[in-house]
Design a protein around this motif. Structure first.
Motif, PDB file in Angstrom:
ATOM      1  N   ARG A 178      11.565   0.555  -0.737  1.00 39.71           N
ATOM      2  CA  ARG A 178      12.109   1.915  -0.879  1.00 39.71           C
ATOM      3  C   ARG A 178      12.062   2.697   0.440  1.00 39.71           C
ATOM      4  NH1 ARG A 178      11.208   4.137  -6.812  1.00 39.71           N
ATOM      5  NH2 ARG A 178      10.584   2.273  -7.942  1.00 39.71           N
ATOM      6  N   GLY A 179      11.650   2.037   1.513  1.00 42.01           N
ATOM      7  CA  GLY A 179      11.690   2.676   2.821  1.00 42.01           C
ATOM      8  C   GLY A 179      10.413   3.337   3.278  1.00 42.01           C
ATOM      9  N   TYR A 180       9.298   3.101   2.574  1.00 34.20           N
ATOM     10  CA  TYR A 180       8.003   3.653   2.974  1.00 34.20           C
ATOM     11  C   TYR A 180       7.213   2.538   3.669  1.00 34.20           C
ATOM     12  CZ  TYR A 180       9.238   7.163  -0.560  1.00 34.20           C
ATOM     13  OH  TYR A 180       9.886   8.125  -1.299  1.00 34.20           O
ATOM     14  N   ASN A 181       7.033   2.626   4.982  1.00 35.39           N
ATOM     15  CA  ASN A 181       6.368   1.554   5.727  1.00 35.39           C
ATOM     16  C   ASN A 181       4.931   1.387   5.253  1.00 35.39           C
ATOM     17  OD1 ASN A 181       8.686   1.192   7.175  1.00 35.39           O
ATOM     18  ND2 ASN A 181       7.998   2.339   8.965  1.00 35.39           N
ATOM     19  N   SER A 182       4.616   0.227   4.691  1.00 35.91           N
ATOM     20  CA  SER A 182       3.333   0.016   4.020  1.00 35.91           C
ATOM     21  C   SER A 182       2.807  -1.385   4.281  1.00 35.91           C
ATOM     22  CB  SER A 182       3.486   0.213   2.498  1.00 35.91           C
ATOM     23  OG  SER A 182       4.152   1.413   2.203  1.00 35.91           O
ATOM     24  N   ALA A 183       1.516  -1.552   4.038  1.00 35.73           N
ATOM     25  CA  ALA A 183       0.886  -2.872   4.085  1.00 35.73           C
ATOM     26  C   ALA A 183      -0.218  -2.922   3.050  1.00 35.73           C
ATOM     27  CB  ALA A 183       0.327  -3.168   5.473  1.00 35.73           C
ATOM     28  N   ALA A 184      -0.478  -4.131   2.537  1.00 37.50           N
ATOM     29  CA  ALA A 184      -1.561  -4.347   1.569  1.00 37.50           C
ATOM     30  C   ALA A 184      -2.804  -4.833   2.307  1.00 37.50           C
ATOM     31  CB  ALA A 184      -1.132  -5.376   0.534  1.00 37.50           C
ATOM     32  N   HIS A 219      -6.627  -6.508   1.126  1.00 39.69           N
ATOM     33  CA  HIS A 219      -7.585  -6.924   0.099  1.00 39.69           C
ATOM     34  C   HIS A 219      -8.424  -8.058   0.655  1.00 39.69           C
ATOM     35  CE1 HIS A 219      -4.974 -10.371  -0.607  1.00 39.69           C
ATOM     36  NE2 HIS A 219      -3.956  -9.564  -0.850  1.00 39.69           N
ATOM     37  N   MET A 220      -9.450  -8.451  -0.090  1.00 39.16           N
ATOM     38  CA  MET A 220     -10.404  -9.430   0.418  1.00 39.16           C
ATOM     39  C   MET A 220      -9.872 -10.862   0.368  1.00 39.16           C
ATOM     40  SD  MET A 220     -12.543  -7.307   1.394  1.00 39.16           S
ATOM     41  CE  MET A 220     -13.842  -8.372   2.021  1.00 39.16           C
ATOM     42  N   GLY A 221      -8.693 -11.055  -0.207  1.00 39.00           N
ATOM     43  CA  GLY A 221      -8.072 -12.367  -0.161  1.00 39.00           C
ATOM     44  C   GLY A 221      -7.405 -12.638   1.183  1.00 39.00           C
ATOM     45  N   GLU A 268      -6.238 -10.501   9.697  1.00 41.43           N
ATOM     46  CA  GLU A 268      -5.050  -9.949   9.053  1.00 41.43           C
ATOM     47  C   GLU A 268      -5.312  -8.515   8.582  1.00 41.43           C
ATOM     48  OE1 GLU A 268      -1.793 -11.399   5.669  1.00 41.43           O
ATOM     49  OE2 GLU A 268      -3.692 -12.461   5.914  1.00 41.43           O
ATOM     50  N   ARG A 269      -6.523  -8.288   8.018  1.00 39.62           N
ATOM     51  CA  ARG A 269      -6.874  -6.931   7.572  1.00 39.62           C
ATOM     52  C   ARG A 269      -6.965  -5.979   8.765  1.00 39.62           C
ATOM     53  NH1 ARG A 269     -10.737  -9.746   4.421  1.00 39.62           N
ATOM     54  NH2 ARG A 269     -12.472  -8.863   5.600  1.00 39.62           N
ATOM     55  N   GLU A 270      -7.604  -6.436   9.824  1.00 38.19           N
ATOM     56  CA  GLU A 270      -7.762  -5.586  11.013  1.00 38.19           C
ATOM     57  C   GLU A 270      -6.411  -5.253  11.637  1.00 38.19           C
ATOM     58  OE1 GLU A 270     -10.425  -7.609  13.613  1.00 38.19           O
ATOM     59  OE2 GLU A 270     -12.130  -7.483  12.227  1.00 38.19           O
ATOM     60  N   ALA A 271      -5.500  -6.201  11.619  1.00 42.49           N
ATOM     61  CA  ALA A 271      -4.170  -5.955  12.193  1.00 42.49           C
ATOM     62  C   ALA A 271      -3.438  -4.871  11.404  1.00 42.49           C
ATOM     63  CB  ALA A 271      -3.351  -7.249  12.194  1.00 42.49           C
ATOM     64  N   ALA A 272      -3.550  -4.919  10.066  1.00 43.10           N
ATOM     65  CA  ALA A 272      -2.898  -3.902   9.239  1.00 43.10           C
ATOM     66  C   ALA A 272      -3.508  -2.522   9.502  1.00 43.10           C
ATOM     67  CB  ALA A 272      -3.031  -4.275   7.760  1.00 43.10           C
ATOM     68  N   VAL A 273      -4.832  -2.463   9.600  1.00 38.74           N
ATOM     69  CA  VAL A 273      -5.496  -1.187   9.874  1.00 38.74           C
ATOM     70  C   VAL A 273      -5.075  -0.653  11.240  1.00 38.74           C
ATOM     71  CG1 VAL A 273      -7.732  -0.084  10.312  1.00 38.74           C
ATOM     72  CG2 VAL A 273      -7.472  -1.651   8.378  1.00 38.74           C
ATOM     73  N   ARG A 274      -4.986  -1.530  12.221  1.00 38.27           N
ATOM     74  CA  ARG A 274      -4.605  -1.106  13.571  1.00 38.27           C
ATOM     75  C   ARG A 274      -3.182  -0.545  13.571  1.00 38.27           C
ATOM     76  NH1 ARG A 274      -6.352  -5.239  15.771  1.00 38.27           N
ATOM     77  NH2 ARG A 274      -4.451  -6.495  15.828  1.00 38.27           N
ATOM     78  N   ARG A 275      -2.288  -1.183  12.830  1.00 32.84           N
ATOM     79  CA  ARG A 275      -0.909  -0.687  12.743  1.00 32.84           C
ATOM     80  C   ARG A 275      -0.855   0.666  12.053  1.00 32.84           C
ATOM     81  NH1 ARG A 275       2.096  -4.848   9.527  1.00 32.84           N
ATOM     82  NH2 ARG A 275       3.985  -3.714  10.104  1.00 32.84           N
ATOM     83  N   TRP A 276      -1.742   0.867  11.081  1.00 29.93           N
ATOM     84  CA  TRP A 276      -1.809   2.171  10.407  1.00 29.93           C
ATOM     85  C   TRP A 276      -2.337   3.239  11.368  1.00 29.93           C
ATOM     86  CZ3 TRP A 276      -5.452   5.810   8.623  1.00 29.93           C
ATOM     87  CH2 TRP A 276      -4.985   6.689   7.662  1.00 29.93           C
ATOM     88  N   GLN A 277      -3.368   2.915  12.119  1.00 31.00           N
ATOM     89  CA  GLN A 277      -3.939   3.859  13.064  1.00 31.00           C
ATOM     90  C   GLN A 277      -2.953   4.218  14.174  1.00 31.00           C
ATOM     91  OE1 GLN A 277      -7.424   1.462  13.959  1.00 31.00           O
ATOM     92  NE2 GLN A 277      -8.771   2.964  12.968  1.00 31.00           N
ATOM     93  N   GLU A 278      -2.118   3.260  14.561  1.00 37.15           N
ATOM     94  CA  GLU A 278      -1.127   3.500  15.610  1.00 37.15           C
ATOM     95  C   GLU A 278       0.107   4.226  15.089  1.00 37.15           C
ATOM     96  OE1 GLU A 278      -0.433  -0.437  16.941  1.00 37.15           O
ATOM     97  OE2 GLU A 278      -2.259  -0.567  18.175  1.00 37.15           O
ATOM     98  N   GLY A 279       0.187   4.432  13.777  1.00 39.15           N
ATOM     99  CA  GLY A 279       1.317   5.143  13.206  1.00 39.15           C
ATOM    100  C   GLY A 279       2.508   4.274  12.883  1.00 39.15           C
ATOM    101  N   VAL A 280       2.392   2.954  13.082  1.00 35.91           N
ATOM    102  CA  VAL A 280       3.487   2.040  12.715  1.00 35.91           C
ATOM    103  C   VAL A 280       3.653   2.007  11.203  1.00 35.91           C
ATOM    104  CG1 VAL A 280       4.316  -0.340  12.832  1.00 35.91           C
ATOM    105  CG2 VAL A 280       3.091   0.662  14.777  1.00 35.91           C
ATOM    106  N   VAL A 338      -2.190   0.139   1.161  1.00 37.81           N
ATOM    107  CA  VAL A 338      -2.514  -0.061  -0.250  1.00 37.81           C
ATOM    108  C   VAL A 338      -3.662  -1.052  -0.310  1.00 37.81           C
ATOM    109  CG1 VAL A 338      -1.583  -0.556  -2.532  1.00 37.81           C
ATOM    110  CG2 VAL A 338      -0.047   0.225  -0.716  1.00 37.81           C
ATOM    111  N   LEU A 339      -4.768  -0.695  -0.955  1.00 40.26           N
ATOM    112  CA  LEU A 339      -5.968  -1.506  -0.829  1.00 40.26           C
ATOM    113  C   LEU A 339      -6.808  -1.528  -2.099  1.00 40.26           C
ATOM    114  CD1 LEU A 339      -8.505   0.573   1.297  1.00 40.26           C
ATOM    115  CD2 LEU A 339      -6.257   1.420   0.768  1.00 40.26           C
ATOM    116  N   THR A 340      -7.664  -2.543  -2.184  1.00 37.48           N
ATOM    117  CA  THR A 340      -8.652  -2.632  -3.253  1.00 37.48           C
ATOM    118  C   THR A 340      -9.911  -1.888  -2.819  1.00 37.48           C
ATOM    119  OG1 THR A 340      -9.520  -4.695  -2.336  1.00 37.48           O
ATOM    120  CG2 THR A 340      -7.810  -4.882  -4.036  1.00 37.48           C
ATOM    121  N   ASP A 341     -10.779  -1.610  -3.768  1.00 37.71           N
ATOM    122  CA  ASP A 341     -12.027  -0.897  -3.449  1.00 37.71           C
ATOM    123  C   ASP A 341     -12.925  -1.730  -2.547  1.00 37.71           C
ATOM    124  OD1 ASP A 341     -11.864   1.663  -4.932  1.00 37.71           O
ATOM    125  OD2 ASP A 341     -11.639   0.350  -6.653  1.00 37.71           O
TER     126      ASP A 341
END
Length: 545
Positions: free
Chosen positions: A264-270, A272-274, A279-291, A296-299
């Motif tokens: 739907r056009g909302y830049n997102s990434a999942a 989770h511990m799987g 891979e998790r760190e890369a997604a967090v880094r992209r979020w911090q950089e504003g990419v 979307v995450l599990t507890d």
């Protein structure tokens, strides 16, 4: 230190089932309940819907079930057909004893057809008290070998004057059965009922806990059943949320939400511990950089994060106050924690309010008209900003040429707006790098890839493309003709065949059929369990290409 399901004494088989479901860590209720049931104790517990209570009793019961005994061993009494369906589905997913079946009984179905299912392999019976009694009276069901009794929402059932029916059923069961009762709140009348029918029960109450709540705002939105995905989009648009952390309870759900947001056009990434740490760190880094705008995450994944966001959204309402506070700590000061709350989870929200010591304010779902008006206003502001900031001469020359051809300026402007909102349908006029667009027809396990333009019906581009290693291509006999979306296909396969969403690879939707690539290890399970299913009101079938 956070406990794991393995710490609770569960077998590797059950742990594997939880892993397949994408459930990463036990709730506070599950941590307390599971050891007591494994130890054979009767229990009276405060546990509103949404606290993880079904998993809390299903796991230890499945672990201690006697596979050598024929007939019904487990009886779960629920308040309505929806609860019976949900509990039955969960038992089916977790059950490692495939020779022992789960049967759900409730009003609105054929009694005769239900009776046919009640053979010697029907070990776990779930249903409403009147429906259970009906089958017992017809001698289709015997309770003489029942070892475990669970009653969900016992306070609700007693308030509906079903105590006589429940006690009648108790009289037909062995005296040495193990009984667990769940209620939203344990009142005196319920305590009296437990004293009469349970043996030295363990009391599990949701005691107030000492918590420090961040200085943030708390809001919730009441959601009609089955409308959560659209409700999330309306919340993002209605509240003008451009950046947020979104929590869901299961891995497949996390992946599906991120997938849906991207389409739907909302830049997102999942997260989770799987996923691997890198891979998790890369997604967090992209979020911090504003990419990325949304994570979307599990507890369990959220416990590791040291982030702050203006918004946190509980797509699945927090199962207990500890989880709610853990999510809230990721909200910036004066930010907002939104919860999307189904009607059956309202009692859980009430409990969170009690612990917080304040009412959580309801936010009305915005209307479509208000969202359109808000987007229009936002679009006008962006246009004004561009007029004052950008170098517009090359574009003005082009537009002047169009005006000299006799096209009205208002028509030119309107067409330009349409072009800007549908970049995938335009030619590249100026040599400017176009931002990456996400196409819902090309979802891959590794992320979201830009798609080629939709091929003409006679082209065979996709068929000739080599299948990725470890995947097998299936074909479904429906496509754009029924309006099917990738998330519909992923959801049907993941839920009905009990496979993780990440097992579904490339999806290519055509006019009258769809190609789906799935991991090779799951192909036989999918074809056995989902040879056909209903999507968008039509029965569709799957087969190997």
């Amino acid at each position: 230190m956070t406990q794991t399901f393995m710490d609770l004494g569960l077998t590797p088989e059950l742990i594997a089932g939880l892993e397949a479901m994408g459930l990463e860590k036990p709730t506070a209720l599950q941590t307390e309940i599971i050891p007591h049931i494994l130890a054979g104790r009767d229990i009276l517990a405060e546990a509103p819907s949404g606290s993880g209570r079904t998993t809390a009793y299903a796991l230890p019961i499945l672990q201690t079930l006697d596979v050598e005994t024929s007939g019904a061993q487990v009886l779960v009494l629920v308040g309505g057909s929806d609860n019976a369906i949900r509990a039955g589905a969960l038992f089916q997913k977790l059950n490692p004893h495939k020779e022992l079946r789960v049967v759900s009984l409730y009003a609105g179905r054929s009694l005769a057809r239900e009776a046919e299912q009640l053979d010697e392999t029907a070990a776990i019976i779930i249903g409403t008290p009147p429906r259970i009694r009906e089958h017992v009276n017809r001698e289709a069901l015997s309770l003489e070998h029942i070892q475990y009794v669970v009653i969900e929402d016992i306070d609700y059932l007693l308030s509906r004057r079903q105590q006589a029916v429940i006690e009648e059923l108790f009289d037909m069961m062995p005296a040495g059965r193990q009984t667990t009762l769940f209620a939203a709140k344990v009142e005196e009348t319920l305590q009296d009922f437990a004293d009469e029918h349970l043996f030295e029960p363990v009391m599990v109450q949701r005691e107030p806990v000492a918590i420090t709540v961040p200085l943030i705002n708390h809001r919730y939105q009441a959601i009609p059943s089955g409308d959560k995905e659209d409700a999330l989009i309306r919340l993002l648009d209605g509240e003008n949320i451009s950046r947020a952390l979104i929590f869901a309870s299961l891995r497949p759900r996390v992946e599906n939400i991120a997938f849906d947001l991207n389409t739907r056009g909302y830049n997102s990434a999942a997260i989770h511990m799987g996923m691997g740490p890198d891979e998790r760190e890369a997604a967090v880094r992209r979020w911090q950089e504003g990419v990325l705008s949304f994570l979307v995450l599990t507890d369990a994944a959220g416990e590791e994060l040291m982030l702050e966001s203006p918004y946190v959204i509980s797509y699945d309402v927090a199962p207990d106050i500890q989880t709610y506070v853990a999510r809230s700590r990721l909200v910036e000061e004066n930010g907002v924690h939104f919860s999307l709350v189904l009607g059956r989870h309202r009692a859980l929200l009430n409990e969170i309010e009690t612990h917080l010591g304040q009412r959580i304010r309801a936010v009305l779902s915005p209307t479509r008209a208000s969202i359109v008006a808000q987007k229009a206003e936002s679009y006008k502001k962006r246009i004004k900003a561009i007029v004052h900031r950008e170098h517009l001469e090359p574009y003005m020359l082009l537009l002047n040429d169009l005006a000299r051809e006799g096209i009205d300026w208002s028509e030119i402007a309107a067409a330009a707006v349409i072009l800007s909102q549908k970049p995938q349908e335009t030619e590249r006029v100026f040599e400017r790098q176009r931002p990456q667009q996400y196409d819902q027809r090309r979802y891959t396990p590794g992320g979201y890839r830009p798609s080629s333009p939709r091929p003409q019906p006679r082209e065979r581009i996709y068929e000739d493309r080599e299948v990725e290693e470890g995947y097998v291509r299936l074909v479904m006999d429906a496509g754009y003709d029924i309006g099917v979306r990738p998330k519909d296909i992923v959801g049907a396969i993941a839920n009905e065949a009990n496979v993780p969403g990440r097992a579904v690879g490339n999806i290519d939707i055509r006019d009258r059929f769809t190609y789906i690539e799935v991991q090779e290890e799951y192909v036989d399970r999918i074809l056995q369990r989902v040879p056909s299913t209903r999507l968008r009101g039509r029965t569709v079938t799957f087969r190997k290409v």
